[in-house]
Scaffold this motif. Structure first.
Motif, PDB file in Angstrom:
ATOM      1  N   ALA A  22       0.854  -1.175   0.000  1.00 15.22           N
ATOM      2  CA  ALA A  22       0.000   0.000   0.000  1.00 15.22           C
ATOM      3  C   ALA A  22       0.889   1.222   0.000  1.00 15.22           C
ATOM      4  CB  ALA A  22      -0.931   0.003   1.224  1.00 15.22           C
ATOM      5  N   ARG A  23       0.306   2.332  -0.288  1.00 15.14           N
ATOM      6  CA  ARG A  23       1.069   3.568  -0.324  1.00 15.14           C
ATOM      7  C   ARG A  23       1.562   3.917   1.077  1.00 15.14           C
ATOM      8  NH1 ARG A  23      -1.137   9.595  -2.134  1.00 15.14           N
ATOM      9  NH2 ARG A  23       0.890  10.664  -1.923  1.00 15.14           N
ATOM     10  N   GLY A  24       2.809   4.290   1.150  1.00 13.72           N
ATOM     11  CA  GLY A  24       3.392   4.649   2.437  1.00 13.72           C
ATOM     12  C   GLY A  24       3.867   3.477   3.253  1.00 13.72           C
ATOM     13  N   THR A  25       3.992   2.298   2.663  1.00 14.43           N
ATOM     14  CA  THR A  25       4.471   1.112   3.371  1.00 14.43           C
ATOM     15  C   THR A  25       5.648   0.515   2.627  1.00 14.43           C
ATOM     16  OG1 THR A  25       2.992  -0.393   2.191  1.00 14.43           O
ATOM     17  CG2 THR A  25       2.151   0.613   4.223  1.00 14.43           C
ATOM     18  N   ARG A  26       6.424  -0.283   3.348  1.00 15.91           N
ATOM     19  CA  ARG A  26       7.526  -1.033   2.751  1.00 15.91           C
ATOM     20  C   ARG A  26       7.901  -2.175   3.693  1.00 15.91           C
ATOM     21  NH1 ARG A  26      13.030   2.587   3.602  1.00 15.91           N
ATOM     22  NH2 ARG A  26      13.079   2.456   5.881  1.00 15.91           N
ATOM     23  N   PRO A  27       8.472  -3.247   3.178  1.00 15.96           N
ATOM     24  CA  PRO A  27       8.881  -4.354   4.053  1.00 15.96           C
ATOM     25  C   PRO A  27      10.182  -4.040   4.769  1.00 15.96           C
ATOM     26  CG  PRO A  27       9.356  -4.882   1.767  1.00 15.96           C
ATOM     27  CD  PRO A  27       8.621  -3.576   1.759  1.00 15.96           C
ATOM     28  N   SER A  28      10.317  -4.589   5.954  1.00 19.18           N
ATOM     29  CA  SER A  28      11.531  -4.394   6.731  1.00 19.18           C
ATOM     30  C   SER A  28      12.673  -5.229   6.155  1.00 19.18           C
ATOM     31  CB  SER A  28      11.291  -4.787   8.191  1.00 19.18           C
ATOM     32  OG  SER A  28      12.491  -4.741   8.930  1.00 19.18           O
ATOM     33  N   LEU A  29      13.885  -4.702   6.233  1.00 12.75           N
ATOM     34  CA  LEU A  29      15.053  -5.429   5.766  1.00 12.75           C
ATOM     35  C   LEU A  29      15.507  -6.486   6.763  1.00 12.75           C
ATOM     36  CD1 LEU A  29      17.161  -2.482   4.281  1.00 12.75           C
ATOM     37  CD2 LEU A  29      15.664  -4.072   3.078  1.00 12.75           C
ATOM     38  N   HIS A  30      15.001  -6.470   7.979  1.00 17.76           N
ATOM     39  CA  HIS A  30      15.441  -7.400   9.016  1.00 17.76           C
ATOM     40  C   HIS A  30      14.579  -8.662   9.057  1.00 17.76           C
ATOM     41  CE1 HIS A  30      18.190  -4.347  10.615  1.00 17.76           C
ATOM     42  NE2 HIS A  30      17.196  -3.493  10.466  1.00 17.76           N
ATOM     43  N   LEU A  35       6.161  -2.016   7.256  1.00 16.58           N
ATOM     44  CA  LEU A  35       6.493  -0.828   8.026  1.00 16.58           C
ATOM     45  C   LEU A  35       5.814   0.398   7.438  1.00 16.58           C
ATOM     46  CD1 LEU A  35      10.361  -1.317   8.472  1.00 16.58           C
ATOM     47  CD2 LEU A  35       8.543  -2.027  10.028  1.00 16.58           C
ATOM     48  N   ILE A  36       5.536   1.358   8.304  1.00 14.98           N
ATOM     49  CA  ILE A  36       5.097   2.687   7.896  1.00 14.98           C
ATOM     50  C   ILE A  36       5.974   3.706   8.599  1.00 14.98           C
ATOM     51  CG2 ILE A  36       2.710   1.956   7.525  1.00 14.98           C
ATOM     52  CD1 ILE A  36       1.996   3.348  10.159  1.00 14.98           C
ATOM     53  N   SER A  37       6.000   4.916   8.098  1.00 17.81           N
ATOM     54  CA  SER A  37       6.861   5.950   8.646  1.00 17.81           C
ATOM     55  C   SER A  37       6.160   6.695   9.776  1.00 17.81           C
ATOM     56  CB  SER A  37       7.263   6.935   7.552  1.00 17.81           C
ATOM     57  OG  SER A  37       8.016   8.015   8.086  1.00 17.81           O
ATOM     58  N   THR A  38       6.927   7.119  10.753  1.00 20.57           N
ATOM     59  CA  THR A  38       6.402   7.934  11.850  1.00 20.57           C
ATOM     60  C   THR A  38       6.305   9.403  11.490  1.00 20.57           C
ATOM     61  OG1 THR A  38       8.624   8.241  12.774  1.00 20.57           O
ATOM     62  CG2 THR A  38       7.359   6.343  13.546  1.00 20.57           C
ATOM     63  N   GLY A  49      13.672   1.122  10.834  1.00 23.77           N
ATOM     64  CA  GLY A  49      13.110   1.415   9.522  1.00 23.77           C
ATOM     65  C   GLY A  49      11.729   2.027   9.565  1.00 23.77           C
ATOM     66  N   GLY A  50      11.025   1.916  10.666  1.00 23.13           N
ATOM     67  CA  GLY A  50       9.686   2.482  10.780  1.00 23.13           C
ATOM     68  C   GLY A  50       8.861   1.725  11.797  1.00 23.13           C
ATOM     69  N   LEU A  51       7.567   2.013  11.813  1.00 22.21           N
ATOM     70  CA  LEU A  51       6.626   1.362  12.724  1.00 22.21           C
ATOM     71  C   LEU A  51       6.059   0.115  12.072  1.00 22.21           C
ATOM     72  CD1 LEU A  51       4.566   4.282  14.307  1.00 22.21           C
ATOM     73  CD2 LEU A  51       6.230   2.820  15.428  1.00 22.21           C
ATOM     74  N   VAL A  52       5.999  -0.969  12.821  1.00 26.09           N
ATOM     75  CA  VAL A  52       5.451  -2.225  12.315  1.00 26.09           C
ATOM     76  C   VAL A  52       3.930  -2.138  12.312  1.00 26.09           C
ATOM     77  CG1 VAL A  52       5.371  -4.717  12.635  1.00 26.09           C
ATOM     78  CG2 VAL A  52       7.449  -3.452  13.221  1.00 26.09           C
ATOM     79  N   GLN A 141      15.381   8.475   2.135  1.00 24.76           N
ATOM     80  CA  GLN A 141      14.483   8.897   3.198  1.00 24.76           C
ATOM     81  C   GLN A 141      13.135   8.213   3.028  1.00 24.76           C
ATOM     82  OE1 GLN A 141      14.354  13.080   4.067  1.00 24.76           O
ATOM     83  NE2 GLN A 141      12.192  12.996   4.587  1.00 24.76           N
ATOM     84  N   PHE A 142      12.634   7.663   4.112  1.00 21.20           N
ATOM     85  CA  PHE A 142      11.343   6.993   4.129  1.00 21.20           C
ATOM     86  C   PHE A 142      10.346   7.934   4.782  1.00 21.20           C
ATOM     87  CE2 PHE A 142       8.543   3.644   6.220  1.00 21.20           C
ATOM     88  CZ  PHE A 142       7.780   3.479   5.079  1.00 21.20           C
ATOM     89  N   GLY A 143       9.402   8.401   4.004  1.00 23.21           N
ATOM     90  CA  GLY A 143       8.444   9.362   4.529  1.00 23.21           C
ATOM     91  C   GLY A 143       8.622  10.719   3.881  1.00 23.21           C
ATOM     92  N   HIS A 144       8.058  11.735   4.515  1.00 25.87           N
ATOM     93  CA  HIS A 144       8.088  13.088   3.995  1.00 25.87           C
ATOM     94  C   HIS A 144       8.739  14.024   5.011  1.00 25.87           C
ATOM     95  CE1 HIS A 144       4.792  11.034   1.877  1.00 25.87           C
ATOM     96  NE2 HIS A 144       5.000  11.871   0.874  1.00 25.87           N
ATOM     97  N   SER A 145       9.102  15.185   4.540  1.00 22.91           N
ATOM     98  CA  SER A 145       9.653  16.243   5.393  1.00 22.91           C
ATOM     99  C   SER A 145       8.568  17.287   5.639  1.00 22.91           C
ATOM    100  CB  SER A 145      10.879  16.897   4.732  1.00 22.91           C
ATOM    101  OG  SER A 145      11.891  15.936   4.515  1.00 22.91           O
TER     102      SER A 145
END
Length: 386
Positions: A22-30, A35-38, A49-52, A141-145
């Motif tokens: 989904a938009r704004g998600t990605r799988p963890s490398l570990h 994951l989603i961004s905080t 990497g982000g929030l599970v 960068q994962f997410g927005h500024s």
């Protein structure tokens, strides 16, 4: 004569996996977790990497709760930019006011690059190559500024689905005195939002199999367990809170939802109750603000606004959790953004400090011995290389 039986194996060739995206998600490398961004790149890096998705993040508020509220607004603003569903619950501040106070996203990449170059020129050369906990593990960068000086327009908020829970406007029933009815009401709202909004992975499984555009729900709870949430006696407050967190984490595990809640743990005098609350959450961080303390005027911490403590890291479907490079962290609120960095103390000037604080009598005796030595020889005026 019968042909010999061929040995069969249970191993099969692995086909293409159908992972949820989904938009704004990605799988963890570990561990491959979704994951989603905080909303804060430095915080995403510290959490692996982000929030599970399906987890609970607990933010232990600072004394005045300003920085914890800011992290919650970052989390909600990132949900607006990603098109995720939002649900905001509060007993103190109107949820609509929290949504109107979201920071404005920085869409111009040139402006962001120019600001990073200007900040790089201000850093001492010996600290330039130290990790700043700003980028993800992939270097992107994962997410927005976001710009804290500007507020997000209401036109962006209308593009996402929002649901608000304001405790004073809810009808609370007092059927069971052993559990706080405010937490019961909040949990029923969360459960109905997850089920009816299509975020559940178990309810209506037959219907959800044909759905391809599944979305993420971001649940933000502001200042939970504050005195405004206490409807019944205070003796049952901790028990009710623990029951609510246990039920909340259970329903999030089987849904596409993530919860970020803030709790003023500094109001608890019993540390065992705080430890019990922390164990019922997946990720726990604590903000120690310098405002109103002696560290605010300490020159050692003049570059920072508080200390950042990691109390618990998520360990879902894995034996060990991700561990950042350093746990000595601090946060600073700059003009436009909030950053979390490794705590860099100023150089150690112990020798200079010890000589400046030396006893005057000992200092006079040392100067007298040096002057006597200089009268007998002229070695003090020369530069000797040993």
């Amino acid at each position: 004569m019968a042909a010999p039986c061929e040995a069969k194996t249970s191993f099969q060739r692995r086909g293409k996996s159908k992972n949820f995206s989904a938009r704004g998600t990605r799988p963890s490398l570990h561990n491959g977790q979704l994951l989603i961004s905080t909303g804060v790149p430095s915080l995403d890096h510290l959490l692996g990497g982000g929030l599970v998705v399906g987890s609970v993040l607990l933010i232990e508020e600072d004394t005045f709760g300003s920085y914890a509220n800011l992290l919650l607004r970052y989390f909600l603003a990132e949900g607006v930019m990603c098109g995720h569903g939002l649900m905001v619950a509060s007993a103190e501040e109107q949820p609509k006011h929290l949504l109107k106070a979201l920071p404005h996203p920085v869409d111009d990449d040139k402006e962001t690059t120019q600001r990073m170059d200007e900040e790089k020129m201000k850093i001492a050369w010996r600290y330039q190559h130290l990790p700043q906990h700003q980028l993800s593990e992939t270097g992107q960068q994962f997410g927005h500024s976001y710009d804290l000086n500007r507020l997000m327009g209401e036109s962006r908020l209308t593009t996402v689905k929002t649901n608000c829970f304001y405790l004073p406007s809810e009808k609370i029933s007092h059927h069971d005195n052993s559990i706080n009815p405010a937490y019961q009401r909040l949990f029923s709202k969360v459960e109905s939002e997850i089920t009816e909004g299509g975020y559940s992975l178990t309810a209506d499984a037959a219907k959800s199999q044909g759905v391809t555009n599944r979305n993420i729900l971001r649940l933000g709870i502001h200042s939970l367990a504050s005195p405004l949430w206490e409807v019944n006696s205070i003796q049952q407050s901790t028990v009710s809170l623990c029951r609510f967190l246990h039920a909340l984490r259970g329903i999030l595990r089987v849904s596409l939802a993530v919860c970020v809640l803030t709790i003023p743990t500094h109001l608890y005098q019993d540390e065992s109750k705080v430890r019990r609350i922390e164990r019922l959450c997946d990720t726990v961080i604590r903000l120690e603000s310098f405002a109103g303390s002696d560290k605010e005027t300490n020159p050692v911490y003049k570059e920072y606004h508080g200390l950042f403590h990691i109390r618990r890291l998520p360990r879902l479907n894995s034996l060990t959790s991700y561990l950042p490079d350093s746990l000595d962290l601090a946060f600073k609120l700059r003009r436009k953004k909030l950053t979390i960095e490794k705590l860099h103390l100023p150089p150690d000037l112990s020798e200079t400090v010890s000589r400046s604080q030396e006893d005057p009598a000992k200092k006079a005796a040392r100067n007298a011995s040096v002057s006597a030595f200089s009268c007998s020889s002229s070695l003090t005026e020369r530069k000797l290389d040993f």
